[in-house]
Structures are given as structure tokens and as C-alpha cells.
Design a protein around this motif. Sequence first.
Motif, PDB file in Angstrom:
ATOM      1  N   MET A 242      -8.249  18.675  18.148  1.00 29.53           N
ATOM      2  CA  MET A 242      -8.485  18.251  19.522  1.00 29.53           C
ATOM      3  C   MET A 242      -7.711  19.135  20.504  1.00 29.53           C
ATOM      4  O   MET A 242      -8.226  19.500  21.569  1.00 29.53           O
ATOM      5  N   GLN A 246      -9.473  21.446  23.413  1.00 31.46           N
ATOM      6  CA  GLN A 246      -9.197  21.377  24.852  1.00 31.46           C
ATOM      7  C   GLN A 246      -8.689  22.710  25.388  1.00 31.46           C
ATOM      8  O   GLN A 246      -8.991  23.091  26.528  1.00 31.46           O
ATOM      9  N   VAL A 355     -14.049  13.080  24.749  1.00 27.30           N
ATOM     10  CA  VAL A 355     -12.660  13.483  24.526  1.00 27.30           C
ATOM     11  C   VAL A 355     -11.717  12.330  24.869  1.00 27.30           C
ATOM     12  O   VAL A 355     -10.797  12.004  24.105  1.00 27.30           O
TER      13      VAL A 355
END
Length: 430
Positions: A242, A246, A355
Motif C-alpha cells: 500500500m 501511494q 485506498v
Amino acid sequence: MTMESERESPTRIRYHVIGATTLAAVMLYLDRICIAEIAKLKEFRQSLDLSDEQVGMVMSAFFFSYALAQVPAGWLSDRFGARRMMPIYIAVWSISTILTGFATGFAMLLVVRLLFGLSQAGCYPTAGSLVKRWIELPRRGTASSIVSFGGRFGGAIAPLLTAWLLKDYLSWQIVLALYGLAGLFVAVYFWRIFRETPLDHPACNAEERELITRFDSPDEGGSSAAFPPILTLVSSGTMWMMCALQFGVNIGWVFLVTWLPTYLQDVKQVDATIGGLMSTIVLFAGIGGMLLGGPLTDICTQRLGTRWGRSLPIAGCSTVALCAYLSCLHLESAWSFVIAASIVAFMTDMSVPAVWAYMQDVGGKNTAAVFGWGNMWGNFGAAVTPLLVPIVLKKWDHNGDWHEAFYLFSAGYLVAALCALGINAQRKIS
């Protein structure tokens, strides 16, 4: 009369909470994005004696301090409460916005922007945490998209509104002062509306509380840990995916909120007012994606489960954004470029609710700190991009078409698409 008929309908306090949070997000991005429009002004650069490299450093300074403060700011909200911390964050960044107009040189401007980034860092981690506490699980993707919509709306109106005010009415210092004062009013409004949990709010009835909490696991409650769960975050492979995701997304997306006005002016030879309109169109395209992204991840999660319901929307959106940026290498007209950039904005923002929902799924009682950890790495990507663009252009872009910069942005989305396939919302961050 039966007991069922005597039950009250759930109150709607959760919608007021989301509304106040969305308003805070509007100010978050309005104050953040307006500097890109101001930075291209000759009066701004001449009054502070700034070079192009120094302008890039000023824009980058915000993202570095914003990134570094994500986990501490998120943990402070977990520890001391969103009702206490969110108004403080809003007030400090609003004051920093006002102080930006009082800067007398590069050094003072850099310090103020660093403070601006530190204070803005707590907003989205805190917002992600309160969405988890105030919205039932099947609706959290949609609620996250509404709050994120507020941010994108603030960012979308910032170029056009700022350009309009600067061109016909006010100095850039007065514009910053007005934005800052509006933020102080929002800080007070949030404090009046919000309470930590539905149980704490005097206007929230038992039916609404039951509605909000009925899908939560028994271990979701409790007070936060004494310290941020750094060791747990560092040891989580899916969380590192993750973070890389990002980072890559922001490598590509941050061009739209930093160097886009300059690109339109210098490469496409667009008038400043038309350029402000074009920037606004691009960012408004993101709003549409943001509003669709929440229902998209909620529907995918209901049909595919949290593992792929979070992962696939992000991977798909990043892939389309990658293709849109590569198409910019072959587009001549300014308006055709705006269409491609709008697709990038639309797809990026469509992935954001997934997200947010992922970090709410895995965060438990430290959701704000977990949210901050992911955001930190994402904003490291945002921080390096304003610095990288002038370097890439100076070293490799010999004909001034910015193609080399678009290769950089495309690579960011490639990383995001690949990493999205590796995240797993079923693996909790204990």
C-alpha cells in the motif's frame, strides 16, 4: 401497538459529521492548491526574489513535512480524540496560509510552508478514523468518497477562483488571508458538530448507534495504544504494498496540482486565465471519479470480498491513468492534453475511496495512525516530484516538450498498478 412499531427511526447525526468533515477537506485542498496558481505570478517571484528551483523547493517542502507528520498526527488523533485535534490542525494550517502572505523572502516562506504541511498532515488520517467510527461498514467506501470529494472540490475550484481574484480584484497576499480566515471558521464549526463516537453525541439515538456498529467485530473498540504501532506496520508486507502504491500514484498525480499551470503557460502557450480554467476542468474531472469510486469499491467488496474489492479498483484505475499519460506524448493541442489529464485525474480519484477503505479495514483501533503511515509514503512521492521535474527537464528535455517528465509520471502509475494487486485488506494491522 407492537414493540417494532414503537422503535424510533435512526437519527441522522452521522450525515452532519460527514458534512463537517467534508467541509474541512474543502479547505484542506483550497489552501493547498492555491499556491500553484500564485507561484507562477511574476509579482510573487519578484517580491520574494525566487528562482524556479526555489519555487520547486517551496512546493516540495510542504509535501516533505506533510509526509513526515502523517503517523504522529494520526496517532495524536487516535490518542487524544478527533474533536480536540482536528480543529487544532485546521486552525494552524489556516494561520500558516495567512502567514504565507507575510513572507519576506525564501527562508521565511520555506519555514511557513513546512508548518503548513505539518498541520495539514492530521486531517485525512483523522477523517479516515472518524468515518470508521461513524459510518456502518457497507457504506464506508461511499462515505470516504464524499469526504475525499470535498478535498477534490476545494482543489478544483482553487485555480479558477484564485486566478479570478488575482486578475481582477486582489493581491496574492489578500487572497491568502481570506482563505485562512475561512479556515478558522471551519475549525469552530467542526468542533461544534463533532463528537468522538455516536455514544458521546447527545443527539444520536440508540437506533442510529446500533445501525453504525452492527457490522463491527467485537475487538474493534477500545482505547488506542500508548504509542503508534510502528513495529507492526514495518513488518506488514501488504501494508508496504500500500505504501509503494501511494508513492507511485503521487509521483504521477502531483503534477496536476503543482506544475500543470506552468506547463500550460510555458509549453502550450495558454493565457493565464484560460490556464486557470483548464486546471479547474482537470481537477473537476477528479470529482466525478471520486464520487463513483466509493460505490465502486462497496459493490466490488460485496461481490468479491474485501481482498479483491479493494485491490482491483485501484489496479484498474492506475492502469488507465498510465495509458492516459503516455497518450500525452502524441497530443499537440492544449485542449486534447486537458482531456488526457482529466482522465488521469478521474481515474486517480476513482481509486482513492478503495485506498481509504483498505486502511479502515486493516487499521482497527489505530486506524488514524495506519492511515497516516500509508499517506506518509504517498506524500514522499508527492514531495520528490516538484524537485524531480526541473531536474529531469534540465538534464534530458532538450526540446522543451516535457516528454521526459511524462515518462516519469507514467512510471509512477505502473508501480501503483502492480502493487495494488498485492494488497490484502483481510490481513489486519493488530
